[in-house]
Design a protein around this motif. Structure first.
Motif, PDB file in Angstrom:
ATOM      1  N   SER A  15      -5.005  -4.098   6.786  1.00 52.83           N
ATOM      2  CA  SER A  15      -5.961  -4.957   5.767  1.00 52.83           C
ATOM      3  C   SER A  15      -7.415  -5.154   6.064  1.00 52.83           C
ATOM      4  N   SER A  16      -7.788  -4.327   6.823  1.00 53.41           N
ATOM      5  CA  SER A  16      -9.472  -3.704   7.402  1.00 53.41           C
ATOM      6  C   SER A  16     -10.276  -4.004   6.623  1.00 53.41           C
ATOM      7  N   GLY A  17     -11.458  -5.335   6.287  1.00 54.12           N
ATOM      8  CA  GLY A  17     -12.249  -5.037   5.774  1.00 54.12           C
ATOM      9  C   GLY A  17     -11.500  -5.671   4.865  1.00 54.12           C
ATOM     10  N   GLY A  18     -10.208  -6.117   3.990  1.00 56.08           N
ATOM     11  CA  GLY A  18     -10.032  -6.217   2.449  1.00 56.08           C
ATOM     12  C   GLY A  18      -9.179  -5.157   2.549  1.00 56.08           C
ATOM     13  N   PHE A  19      -9.750  -3.881   2.421  1.00 53.64           N
ATOM     14  CA  PHE A  19      -9.472  -2.289   1.675  1.00 53.64           C
ATOM     15  C   PHE A  19      -8.400  -2.218   0.794  1.00 53.64           C
ATOM     16  N   LEU A  20      -7.100  -3.300   1.896  1.00 49.57           N
ATOM     17  CA  LEU A  20      -5.906  -3.173   1.389  1.00 49.57           C
ATOM     18  C   LEU A  20      -5.693  -4.133   0.410  1.00 49.57           C
ATOM     19  N   GLU A  21      -6.447  -5.590  -0.011  1.00 46.63           N
ATOM     20  CA  GLU A  21      -5.566  -6.133  -0.955  1.00 46.63           C
ATOM     21  C   GLU A  21      -6.907  -5.498  -1.629  1.00 46.63           C
ATOM     22  N   GLU A  22      -8.344  -4.606  -1.373  1.00 41.45           N
ATOM     23  CA  GLU A  22      -8.386  -4.508  -2.961  1.00 41.45           C
ATOM     24  C   GLU A  22      -8.111  -3.046  -3.987  1.00 41.45           C
ATOM     25  N   LEU A  23      -7.189  -2.204  -3.445  1.00 41.67           N
ATOM     26  CA  LEU A  23      -6.633  -0.764  -3.764  1.00 41.67           C
ATOM     27  C   LEU A  23      -5.106  -1.964  -3.887  1.00 41.67           C
ATOM     28  N   LEU A  24      -4.450  -2.664  -3.995  1.00 35.40           N
ATOM     29  CA  LEU A  24      -3.354  -2.968  -4.277  1.00 35.40           C
ATOM     30  C   LEU A  24      -4.030  -4.021  -5.733  1.00 35.40           C
ATOM     31  N   VAL A  25      -5.082  -4.131  -5.924  1.00 35.91           N
ATOM     32  CA  VAL A  25      -5.444  -5.194  -7.110  1.00 35.91           C
ATOM     33  C   VAL A  25      -5.450  -3.670  -7.856  1.00 35.91           C
ATOM     34  N   THR A  26      -6.393  -2.762  -7.119  1.00 33.95           N
ATOM     35  CA  THR A  26      -6.660  -1.506  -7.899  1.00 33.95           C
ATOM     36  C   THR A  26      -5.757  -0.688  -8.524  1.00 33.95           C
ATOM     37  N   ILE A  27      -4.658  -0.666  -8.178  1.00 27.01           N
ATOM     38  CA  ILE A  27      -3.733   0.418  -8.417  1.00 27.01           C
ATOM     39  C   ILE A  27      -2.184  -1.076  -9.497  1.00 27.01           C
ATOM     40  N   ARG A  28      -2.619  -2.351  -9.648  1.00 27.07           N
ATOM     41  CA  ARG A  28      -2.388  -3.233 -10.057  1.00 27.07           C
ATOM     42  C   ARG A  28      -2.541  -3.057 -11.648  1.00 27.07           C
ATOM     43  N   ASN A  29      -3.401  -2.328 -11.685  1.00 28.44           N
ATOM     44  CA  ASN A  29      -4.274  -2.605 -12.533  1.00 28.44           C
ATOM     45  C   ASN A  29      -4.508  -1.783 -13.421  1.00 28.44           C
ATOM     46  N   ARG A  30      -3.617  -0.438 -12.419  1.00 29.36           N
ATOM     47  CA  ARG A  30      -3.444   1.023 -13.736  1.00 29.36           C
ATOM     48  C   ARG A  30      -2.576   1.586 -13.645  1.00 29.36           C
ATOM     49  N   ALA A  31      -1.343   0.506 -13.050  1.00 28.30           N
ATOM     50  CA  ALA A  31      -0.154   1.098 -12.961  1.00 28.30           C
ATOM     51  C   ALA A  31       0.779   2.463 -14.535  1.00 28.30           C
ATOM     52  N   LEU A  32       0.393   1.464 -15.472  1.00 31.82           N
ATOM     53  CA  LEU A  32       0.048   2.006 -17.227  1.00 31.82           C
ATOM     54  C   LEU A  32      -0.209   3.843 -17.263  1.00 31.82           C
ATOM     55  N   GLU A  33      -1.837   3.607 -15.909  1.00 32.33           N
ATOM     56  CA  GLU A  33      -2.160   5.436 -16.087  1.00 32.33           C
ATOM     57  C   GLU A  33      -1.182   6.373 -15.376  1.00 32.33           C
ATOM     58  N   PHE A  34      -0.809   6.122 -13.883  1.00 32.88           N
ATOM     59  CA  PHE A  34       0.434   6.395 -13.141  1.00 32.88           C
ATOM     60  C   PHE A  34       1.457   6.623 -14.147  1.00 32.88           C
ATOM     61  N   ARG A  35       2.063   5.764 -14.930  1.00 30.76           N
ATOM     62  CA  ARG A  35       3.515   5.661 -16.018  1.00 30.76           C
ATOM     63  C   ARG A  35       2.900   6.993 -16.642  1.00 30.76           C
ATOM     64  N   SER A  36       1.743   7.014 -17.279  1.00 26.88           N
ATOM     65  CA  SER A  36       1.354   7.867 -18.153  1.00 26.88           C
ATOM     66  C   SER A  36       1.440   9.405 -17.651  1.00 26.88           C
ATOM     67  N   LEU A  37       1.077   9.530 -16.720  1.00 23.78           N
ATOM     68  CA  LEU A  37       0.224  10.409 -15.693  1.00 23.78           C
ATOM     69  C   LEU A  37       1.946  10.837 -15.068  1.00 23.78           C
ATOM     70  N   ARG A  38       2.549  10.148 -15.171  1.00 23.81           N
ATOM     71  CA  ARG A  38       3.827  10.767 -14.252  1.00 23.81           C
ATOM     72  C   ARG A  38       3.258  11.381 -12.590  1.00 23.81           C
ATOM     73  N   ARG A  39       2.530  10.695 -12.441  1.00 26.32           N
ATOM     74  CA  ARG A  39       1.765  11.251 -11.123  1.00 26.32           C
ATOM     75  C   ARG A  39       0.855   9.599 -10.525  1.00 26.32           C
ATOM     76  N   ILE A  40       0.589  10.063  -9.195  1.00 32.97           N
ATOM     77  CA  ILE A  40      -0.157   9.036  -8.840  1.00 32.97           C
ATOM     78  C   ILE A  40      -1.618   9.814  -8.354  1.00 32.97           C
ATOM     79  N   PRO A  41      -2.694   9.096  -8.692  1.00 36.83           N
ATOM     80  CA  PRO A  41      -3.645  10.468  -9.121  1.00 36.83           C
ATOM     81  C   PRO A  41      -4.169  10.041  -7.464  1.00 36.83           C
ATOM     82  N   ASP A  42      -4.527  11.441  -7.022  1.00 33.99           N
ATOM     83  CA  ASP A  42      -6.078  11.576  -5.982  1.00 33.99           C
ATOM     84  C   ASP A  42      -6.744  10.668  -5.352  1.00 33.99           C
ATOM     85  N   ASP A  43      -7.308   9.770  -5.748  1.00 32.08           N
ATOM     86  CA  ASP A  43      -7.597   8.449  -5.681  1.00 32.08           C
ATOM     87  C   ASP A  43      -6.569   7.753  -5.139  1.00 32.08           C
ATOM     88  N   ILE A  44      -6.212   7.979  -5.605  1.00 24.52           N
ATOM     89  CA  ILE A  44      -5.401   6.718  -4.682  1.00 24.52           C
ATOM     90  C   ILE A  44      -4.210   7.747  -3.547  1.00 24.52           C
TER      91      ILE A  44
END
Length: 386
Positions: A15-44
């Motif tokens: 969690s250096s610099g809080g990056f992981l926590e920011e990433l987890l918020v992004t993942i949570r907010n985009r979860a339905l997008e992942f479901r629709s794409l049927r994959r985890i996007p490259d930026d994640i």
């Protein structure tokens, strides 16, 4: 005292610099997008690399971190709480432990540009390979290659005449040599990109192949940890994080939700209180067994002892138990969601479906209870177990 905190900085390592926590918020907010794409996007995937997911279990010699299994499992559990599909794909950071069975010169090539290498694999069923000079000519189709759309290296299981022992040989090749057939279309773990991979007449040098679960060529405690046990653990902990998310959602829902029929707020209904209490006990008990077994096994290795078949069996048993209990807890939470939970994108329905897929994976399915019992009773295991 938290048995998982090995030193004061362990909790913050990822969690250096809080990056992981920011990433987890992004993942949570985009979860339905992942479901629709049927994959985890490259930026994640890039985010996972930055957070240390893929270097966590790489040896220090190649710029990795060589963290303990407990720390890696906690990381995957956190990611899975945000989204199970993201946790599942991140879990393949474990690949470094079985890639360690490759020759050192091959590993030097793999990690020449750094330790954040993304590997995906599809092992079963092993496809017969033609023996060629200094290697193998590989062709075939393999299902369930989780995370393959974001991988730079892909491994496939091959069968070689004259080899026996029950553990498959894996041929490693650049992702550019592989065709991905987008077959993954499921109700659970929909965003994992677990498509079929197709290979046609690709030559793989012998020193780019290894026996899955075979002896590592790097000396470090993490590579002596039961590799197939850890492979099961990193998947089962996805169910643990996901079921915990379901419980958190029920608590939040229960505090504010009233029945359209005029019944009391959910949190004031005795049957809801009983189900939540039982679910919390189930999940906490299974989690304690899971991590206690991990800590005990790791302690053996760090003290210079050998992990016995019985110890490895306990790792597999704890993994099976968590997967099954997490599925049951997710089911209990789903029922508390009432009719609203049956909506396609409802979080309790998604958690229920995701945990169901975890519990049905061959590594953690209920049939593993029988295998664990066989070993415990001195009746032997089976190929690839424990």
């Amino acid at each position: 005292m938290n048995m998982l905190k090995e030193n004061p900085s362990a909790a913050d390592l990822f969690s250096s610099g809080g990056f992981l926590e920011e990433l987890l918020v992004t993942i949570r907010n985009r979860a339905l997008e992942f479901r629709s794409l049927r994959r985890i996007p490259d930026d994640i995937i890039v985010g996972f690399q930055k957070a240390g997911v893929y270097r966590a279990l790489v040896c220090r010699r190649f710029g990795g971190m060589e963290v303990s299994p407990m720390m890696f499992l906690e990381l995957i559990e956190k990611i899975a709480h945000a989204d199970a599909s993201a946790g599942w794909v991140a879990s393949f950071g474990v690949s470094a432990t079985y890639l360690a069975a490759l020759p050192i010169p091959t590993l030097e090539q793999i990690y020449r540009d750094g330790p954040d290498v993304v590997f995906a694999g599809a092992i079963f069923p092993p496809q017969k390979a033609k023996v060629s000079a200094d290697g193998f000519l590989v062709s075939g189709r393999w299902p369930y290659a989780s995370g393959c759309p974001g991988a730079s290296l892909i491994g496939v299981g091959i069968a070689v005449d004259g080899e026996s022992g029950g553990l498959p040989r894996t041929a490693v090749m650049p992702a550019s040599a592989v065709h991905i057939d987008p077959t993954w279309n499921t109700i659970g773990l929909a965003g994992t990109g677990s498509h079929d991979v197709v290979v046609e007449d690709v030559f793989v040098p012998e020193d780019w192949t290894f026996i899955r679960g075979g002896k590592p060529n790097i000396e470090a405690p993490i590579y002596d940890y039961p590799s197939l046990g850890l492979a099961a653990q990193v998947l089962t902990v996805v169910g643990l994080g996901c079921a915990s998310r379901a419980l958190d959602e029920v608590r939040e829902m229960a505090a504010r939700r009233r029945s359209i029929t005029g019944a009391p707020t959910m949190a004031d209904r005795p049957y809801v209180q009983a189900v939540v209490g039982e679910a919390e006990a189930k999940l906490a008990s299974a989690r304690a067994f899971f991590y206690d077994t991990t800590v005990r096994t790791w302690s053996l290795l760090t003290q210079g002892d050998v992990v016995s078949e019985e110890d490895a069996n306990r790792v597999r048993l704890a993994a099976t138990h968590v997967a099954q209990e997490a599925f049951e807890v997710a089911r209990m939470c789903f029922t508390l969601g009432g009719i609203a939970a049956v909506q396609t994108d409802h979080i309790l329905g998604r958690c229920f479906q995701d945990c169901a897929v975890v519990a049905q994976h061959a590594f953690m399915a209920r049939g593993n209870y029988e295998a664990a019992g066989r070993v415990s009773l001195g009746r032997g295991g089976r190929p690839g177990y424990p």
